[in-house]
Enzyme design. Structure first.
Site, PDB file in Angstrom:
ATOM      1  N   GLY A 109      -3.736  12.448 -11.732  1.00  0.00           N
ATOM      2  CA  GLY A 109      -3.003  12.394 -10.478  1.00  0.00           C
ATOM      3  C   GLY A 109      -1.518  12.596 -10.622  1.00  0.00           C
ATOM      4  O   GLY A 109      -0.841  13.037  -9.684  1.00  0.00           O
ATOM      5  N   MET A 110      -0.971  12.294 -11.801  1.00  0.00           N
ATOM      6  CA  MET A 110       0.462  12.371 -11.993  1.00  0.00           C
ATOM      7  C   MET A 110       0.889  13.480 -12.941  1.00  0.00           C
ATOM      8  O   MET A 110       2.001  14.006 -12.834  1.00  0.00           O
ATOM      9  CB  MET A 110       0.986  11.026 -12.523  1.00  0.00           C
ATOM     10  CG  MET A 110       2.483  10.989 -12.777  1.00  0.00           C
ATOM     11  SD  MET A 110       3.077   9.368 -13.326  1.00  0.00           S
ATOM     12  CE  MET A 110       2.959   8.454 -11.806  1.00  0.00           C
TER      13      MET A 110
ATOM     14  N   ASP B 282      -6.343   0.603 -17.033  1.00  0.00           N
ATOM     15  CA  ASP B 282      -7.221   1.746 -16.744  1.00  0.00           C
ATOM     16  C   ASP B 282      -8.070   2.065 -17.972  1.00  0.00           C
ATOM     17  O   ASP B 282      -8.183   3.217 -18.391  1.00  0.00           O
ATOM     18  CB  ASP B 282      -6.396   2.961 -16.325  1.00  0.00           C
ATOM     19  CG  ASP B 282      -7.252   4.026 -15.616  1.00  0.00           C
ATOM     20  OD1 ASP B 282      -8.351   3.675 -15.141  1.00  0.00           O
ATOM     21  OD2 ASP B 282      -6.832   5.179 -15.557  1.00  0.00           O
TER      22      ASP B 282
END
Length: 496
Positions: free
Chosen positions: A20-21, A133
């Site tokens: 996502g980043m 995570d």
């Protein structure tokens, strides 16, 4: 971006993955002439000051860690407004890819990987960092079979307020802890939960929960207990199943407090698993010794690493030394025990170190399950205790009894069951079956019983010459003990 030269030094050669980043590339360091991994921040968020700080914080956080099972940060920089992190390049594949390709892993191998990831988390937690995570996608397996934890992108210091808003769920929902799913405070216990889920997937080939959406899966982590791993992988030892149960407890007070506690229990479980299989540790050691250095570097990724073998061998030696001082061992992790006052000419049936489980069909299904192994450890100072009851067992009581199921490796026509109790005066019956029944009435007729059992009790069994693999010691009377009624068993021996 392929072919781009970052910082006048790192040439991007191949895309490895994207999140996502950021996107991760394999790159060539033209200064030191070596391969590295470059994590390059997505251009569409490079104007977000908070995102940039979070990205840089990852570099600073991981740079503080120096551990063989953590992917190292080499450098960080900014190329014309494009922040990037330079990481150690690991030749291999992710743990997720390995599971997808090969399915459930060898039990001892899965435990060894969990130990290595646990060691990496221990280093992070000691540095006051929570990964948040932990998932198979973030574990890399190199060509020597070593696990390396990566992607601390959403890690957070326990001493900082962080950059995520309260109430925001952070983490992948397949492995998210209940407190993460609810947007509550996250500590190292959340990483422990996620590692327990990873181990479950390594052993069964899939995560414990599936759902129609990420939210549905997250809510299952909050509301539903993780299924017993032995339902999908029966050969898993009770000791290893208990580690997963303790790691994935919904309530944090019932979960491992520290990752080092989990790693310690995993090491014990690894010793049990390799002892039961009789080949995992020794076979890997022999293979490593035979391979030349170049071939070792190119060995299959599932080959056990030397460090992992050392852990297993050391634990095996320690446990074997302790066990030998208490009992006489025979191959396969079984033992013979001479109980005081119960010597006779009958032959003892060998029982494995995970051959006993608790039986509570009329209660909540669990009767101090973590203590069941104590009755076959050869140590009279360890016990399995029933729960404490204010009343008595019987037709009008809370329940008619509780018990212990004894599993033998092969069906046998047992003639006697001996046990030592810390609570003399209990009553017990013995049943037998060809399978582990879930209801008392399914066990068939009583094949033996004892009333007001002495400290060293002997129960004669009548199986009518039939062989059974499962025997149930069903306790029907508990006695006063420290303000409650209970039964306590130290050792059990089955004879034929």
């Amino acid at each position: 971006m392929i072919g781009t030269l970052l910082g006048g030094r790192f040439r991007l050669e191949r895309k490895l993955g994207s999140g996502g980043m950021s996107t991760v590339y394999r790159a060539f360091d033209e200064t030191l002439e070596r391969w590295v991994a470059i994590k390059l921040m997505h251009s569409d968020i490079t104007t977000d000051a908070a995102a940039i700080e979070r990205f840089r914080r990852e570099a600073r956080a991981v740079a503080r860690l120096s551990h063989p099972h953590v992917v190292s940060v080499i450098d960080a920089g900014d190329d014309d407004g494009h922040p990037y992190i330079v990481l150690e390049y690991v030749e291999g594949e992710t743990l997720k890819a390995l599971i997808r390709r090969d399915g459930p892993m060898d039990v001892a191998e899965a435990v060894a990987y969990a130990i290595e990831v646990g060691m990496a988390l221990s280093a992070a937690h000691q540095a006051r960092l929570v990964h948040r995570d932990v998932k198979p996608q973030n574990v890399l397996i190199d060509t020597e079979g070593r696990a390396k934890l990566t992607d601390f992108g959403i890690s957070r210091s326990l001493e900082a307020d962080g950059l995520t808003q309260d109430g925001k769920v952070v983490g992948t929902t397949d492995y998210v802890s209940p407190e993460q799913a609810l947007g509550q405070d996250v500590t190292g216990q959340s990483d422990i939960y996620s590692l327990g889920i990873c181990l479950y997937e390594m052993l069964t080939g899939q995560p414990p929960f599936v759902g129609e959406s990420h939210v549905a899966v997250a809510m299952k982590h909050v509301q539903e207990p993780v299924p017993d791993v032995r339902q999908r992988r029966p050969e898993v030892s009770a000791a290893l199943a208990l580690v997963i149960e303790n790691a994935t407890a919904k309530e944090q007070q019932n979960r491992y407090v520290a990752i080092d506690d989990m790693v310690h229990d995993l090491e014990q479980a690894l010793a049990i698993e390799t002892s039961r299989s009789g080949e995992a540790g020794d076979q890997a050691t022999a293979m490593l010794q035979k391979l030349p250095s170049e071939a070792r570097r190119m060995a299959p990724q599932r080959l056990m690493s030397p460090h992992r073998v050392v852990i297993g061998c050391v634990v095996l030696l320690v446990i074997a030394a302790l066990a030998y001082a208490l009992v006489a061992l025979i191959p396969g992790g079984t033992r013979f025990v001479q109980l005081p006052g119960l010597a006779n000419s009958l032959q003892e049936v060998p029982l494995g170190l995970d051959s006993v489980t608790d039986f509570d069909p009329e209660g909540d299904g669990s009767e101090n399950s973590d203590q069941a192994l104590n009755v076959v450890d050869g140590n009279r100072q360890t016990f399995w205790d029933s729960e404490g009851y204010e009343g008595e067992f019987g037709p009008t009581g809370l329940k008619t009894g509780v018990g212990l199921i004894i599993r033998v490796d092969a069906p046998v026509a047992a003639r006697q069951l001996d046990f030592i109790t810390r609570t003399p005066g209990i009553d017990a019956r013995v049943y037998a079956s060809t399978q582990p029944e879930t209801a008392l009435e399914s066990w068939g007729p009583v094949i033996g019983s004892v009333t007001d059992a002495p400290e060293s009790a002997k129960v004669d069994l009548d199986t009518a010459g039939q062989s059974f693999q499962f025997y149930l010691l069903w306790i029907t009377k508990v006695v006063p003990d420290n303000g409650f009624n209970r039964a306590s068993i130290s050792e059990i021996v089955l004879r034929r």
